[in-house]
Design a protein around this motif. Sequence first.
Motif, PDB file in Angstrom:
ATOM      1  N   SER A   1      12.279   9.974  -0.233  1.00 10.93           N
ATOM      2  CA  SER A   1      10.754  10.176   0.265  1.00 10.93           C
ATOM      3  C   SER A   1      10.410   9.323   1.080  1.00 10.93           C
ATOM      4  CB  SER A   1      10.044  10.592  -1.028  1.00 10.93           C
ATOM      5  OG  SER A   1      10.575  11.345  -2.016  1.00 10.93           O
ATOM      6  N   GLY A   2      10.561   8.057   1.208  1.00 10.97           N
ATOM      7  CA  GLY A   2      10.155   7.050   2.007  1.00 10.97           C
ATOM      8  C   GLY A   2      10.800   7.241   3.203  1.00 10.97           C
ATOM      9  N   ALA A   3      12.131   7.486   3.153  1.00 12.14           N
ATOM     10  CA  ALA A   3      13.120   7.686   4.455  1.00 12.14           C
ATOM     11  C   ALA A   3      12.653   8.899   5.354  1.00 12.14           C
ATOM     12  CB  ALA A   3      14.527   7.529   4.187  1.00 12.14           C
ATOM     13  N   ILE A   4      12.192   9.824   4.704  1.00 14.36           N
ATOM     14  CA  ILE A   4      12.055  11.048   5.145  1.00 14.36           C
ATOM     15  C   ILE A   4      10.570  10.842   5.836  1.00 14.36           C
ATOM     16  CG2 ILE A   4      11.194  13.645   4.828  1.00 14.36           C
ATOM     17  CD1 ILE A   4      13.272  13.712   2.552  1.00 14.36           C
ATOM     18  N   SER A   5       9.619  10.369   5.121  1.00 15.57           N
ATOM     19  CA  SER A   5       8.231   9.919   5.631  1.00 15.57           C
ATOM     20  C   SER A   5       8.450   9.377   6.840  1.00 15.57           C
ATOM     21  CB  SER A   5       7.451   9.554   4.521  1.00 15.57           C
ATOM     22  OG  SER A   5       6.112   9.263   5.032  1.00 15.57           O
ATOM     23  N   ILE A   6       9.206   8.141   6.986  1.00 14.32           N
ATOM     24  CA  ILE A   6       9.233   7.349   8.073  1.00 14.32           C
ATOM     25  C   ILE A   6      10.107   8.136   9.217  1.00 14.32           C
ATOM     26  CG2 ILE A   6      10.509   5.286   9.027  1.00 14.32           C
ATOM     27  CD1 ILE A   6      10.148   3.977   6.518  1.00 14.32           C
ATOM     28  N   PHE A   7      11.032   8.938   8.979  1.00 15.22           N
ATOM     29  CA  PHE A   7      11.574   9.431  10.064  1.00 15.22           C
ATOM     30  C   PHE A   7      10.673  10.351  10.681  1.00 15.22           C
ATOM     31  CE2 PHE A   7      14.051  13.458  11.313  1.00 15.22           C
ATOM     32  CZ  PHE A   7      14.701  12.958  12.351  1.00 15.22           C
TER      33      PHE A   7
ATOM     34  N   ASN B   1      -0.409   9.626  17.749  1.00 22.62           N
ATOM     35  CA  ASN B   1      -0.694  10.777  16.784  1.00 22.62           C
ATOM     36  C   ASN B   1      -0.914   9.832  15.561  1.00 22.62           C
ATOM     37  OD1 ASN B   1      -0.583  12.601  14.808  1.00 22.62           O
ATOM     38  ND2 ASN B   1       0.352  14.056  16.328  1.00 22.62           N
ATOM     39  N   TYR B   2      -2.246   9.896  14.868  1.00 23.67           N
ATOM     40  CA  TYR B   2      -2.290   9.043  13.590  1.00 23.67           C
ATOM     41  C   TYR B   2      -1.713   9.415  12.507  1.00 23.67           C
ATOM     42  CZ  TYR B   2      -5.154   6.064  16.770  1.00 23.67           C
ATOM     43  OH  TYR B   2      -5.500   5.400  17.602  1.00 23.67           O
ATOM     44  N   ALA B   3      -1.368  10.924  12.421  1.00 21.85           N
ATOM     45  CA  ALA B   3      -0.764  11.622  11.338  1.00 21.85           C
ATOM     46  C   ALA B   3       0.622  10.873  11.290  1.00 21.85           C
ATOM     47  CB  ALA B   3      -0.754  13.158  11.601  1.00 21.85           C
ATOM     48  N   GLY B   4       1.503  10.877  12.454  1.00 17.72           N
ATOM     49  CA  GLY B   4       2.653  10.199  12.395  1.00 17.72           C
ATOM     50  C   GLY B   4       2.451   8.683  11.963  1.00 17.72           C
ATOM     51  N   LEU B   5       1.486   8.128  12.376  1.00 16.22           N
ATOM     52  CA  LEU B   5       1.403   6.684  12.009  1.00 16.22           C
ATOM     53  C   LEU B   5       1.176   6.533  10.617  1.00 16.22           C
ATOM     54  CD1 LEU B   5       1.252   3.597  12.988  1.00 16.22           C
ATOM     55  CD2 LEU B   5      -1.215   4.048  12.943  1.00 16.22           C
ATOM     56  N   LEU B   6       0.241   7.436  10.173  1.00 11.61           N
ATOM     57  CA  LEU B   6       0.231   7.216   8.474  1.00 11.61           C
ATOM     58  C   LEU B   6       1.378   7.632   7.718  1.00 11.61           C
ATOM     59  CD1 LEU B   6      -3.507   9.056   8.229  1.00 11.61           C
ATOM     60  CD2 LEU B   6      -2.922   6.534   7.798  1.00 11.61           C
ATOM     61  N   LEU B   7       2.052   8.697   8.016  1.00 11.76           N
ATOM     62  CA  LEU B   7       3.371   8.940   7.500  1.00 11.76           C
ATOM     63  C   LEU B   7       4.465   7.886   7.428  1.00 11.76           C
ATOM     64  CD1 LEU B   7       4.176  12.730   8.796  1.00 11.76           C
ATOM     65  CD2 LEU B   7       3.808  11.970   6.571  1.00 11.76           C
ATOM     66  N   ILE B   8       4.508   6.972   8.695  1.00  9.82           N
ATOM     67  CA  ILE B   8       5.539   5.588   8.574  1.00  9.82           C
ATOM     68  C   ILE B   8       4.785   4.736   7.404  1.00  9.82           C
ATOM     69  CG2 ILE B   8       5.920   4.027  10.038  1.00  9.82           C
ATOM     70  CD1 ILE B   8       6.046   5.760  12.503  1.00  9.82           C
ATOM     71  N   ILE B   9       3.478   4.549   7.408  1.00  8.78           N
ATOM     72  CA  ILE B   9       2.966   3.586   6.607  1.00  8.78           C
ATOM     73  C   ILE B   9       3.239   4.097   4.963  1.00  8.78           C
ATOM     74  CG2 ILE B   9       0.663   2.634   5.655  1.00  8.78           C
ATOM     75  CD1 ILE B   9      -0.185   2.592   8.801  1.00  8.78           C
ATOM     76  N   LEU B  10       3.100   5.640   4.767  1.00  7.62           N
ATOM     77  CA  LEU B  10       3.434   5.971   3.519  1.00  7.62           C
ATOM     78  C   LEU B  10       4.868   5.647   3.198  1.00  7.62           C
ATOM     79  CD1 LEU B  10       2.695   7.707   1.099  1.00  7.62           C
ATOM     80  CD2 LEU B  10       3.085   9.708   2.575  1.00  7.62           C
ATOM     81  N   GLY B  11       5.703   6.090   4.070  1.00  5.22           N
ATOM     82  CA  GLY B  11       6.985   5.694   3.773  1.00  5.22           C
ATOM     83  C   GLY B  11       7.387   4.062   3.335  1.00  5.22           C
ATOM     84  N   VAL B  12       6.790   3.308   4.109  1.00  3.76           N
ATOM     85  CA  VAL B  12       7.041   1.931   3.629  1.00  3.76           C
ATOM     86  C   VAL B  12       6.343   1.650   2.192  1.00  3.76           C
ATOM     87  CG1 VAL B  12       6.397  -0.572   4.158  1.00  3.76           C
ATOM     88  CG2 VAL B  12       6.851   1.166   6.270  1.00  3.76           C
TER      89      VAL B  12
END
Length: 350
Positions: free
Chosen positions: A313-319, A284-295
């Motif tokens: 915010s980064g920790a929530i995004s990666i989670f 799911n590329y939305a999930g992948l983008l959220l992880i990259i955003l978190g970093v």
Amino acid sequence: MTAFRKLLVIILPLMVWSTNAFGSGGIVVIKIDGAINPAVAEFVTNEIRSANMSLEELIVIQMDTPGGLDTAMREIIKAIQSSKIPVASFVSPGGSRAASAGTFIAIASHIAAMEPGTNIGAAHPVNLMGGGAGKVMEEKVVNDASAYIRSLAEQRGRNAHWAELSVRKSVSVSAEEAKRLNIIDFVVANLDSLVLALDKREVKLGKSIVVLNTTDKNIVFKEMNRRQRLLDIISSPNIAYILMMLGLVGLYLELSNPGLILPGVIGSISLILALYAMQTLPINYAGLLLIILGVVLFIAEVNVMSYGLLSISGAISIFLGSIMLIDSDDPAMQISKMILYPTLGMTFLL
């Protein structure tokens, strides 16, 4: 001595030719244990070609698979259809399954057999495009897969109606039910029983009929080479996720502390391996983008005084991204919680 050498020069090529011409006539067993990915497809197709070159008596694909990549599956099926030697699919041992792509392979084989306590079906296409694929595209994929599996079933004289239902309705049946519905040919206790059951059986290969002689034949088990085994391992959802997180952490450490070099190198290699693995998974590329955003937010925290807001915010995004990353209802294609939560914990600690 000179005459003896000349005699060897003549005899040795004849010995090699006779070995290739008549072959060992044995039974080759190719094991599939896990998801069907490019490494597995390469392994199976190479072994089928090798068995054809050495003129073996029979090829057995012994499998336990939750499914896998459509392109890898079709590559294996093409090798089966072009084989001049009968190919038997055998769902084994007990407790195994031939789901999704495994169902296609079993139906495409010249002979299909299952061990008691196994099941086959649930061949609805997995969404490899992630959550962004539209309803029209999904319908096209389902229609294509339905037509494909029906054509395979009709070619082998199997139950084409059930085959189509396995794609459209994700139906799944036990070994005994599969035999009753004319989905498979045999229900046997083990590989030895299958070999005995196939002796003197007629198999249609193209326009010709081949009679199998399996009694007292040598059984050879084939295994992946080291490269194929490595590529197969990293294609696991759990390994792919660990590699991705390791890669992102490595790049984060390198960007936040320029000059360390080692974290950047390890991170880059890990990310490349993770990207290779992800081509075989329903990402799911939305999930992948959220992880990259978190970093990105974590990196920004190093240069911007936000009093921890960017880090939170980064920790929530990666989670959230990690939970959404795999878009599949199949447990075998998902990231294990025993891997997910410890990996996240280690990532946040770093």
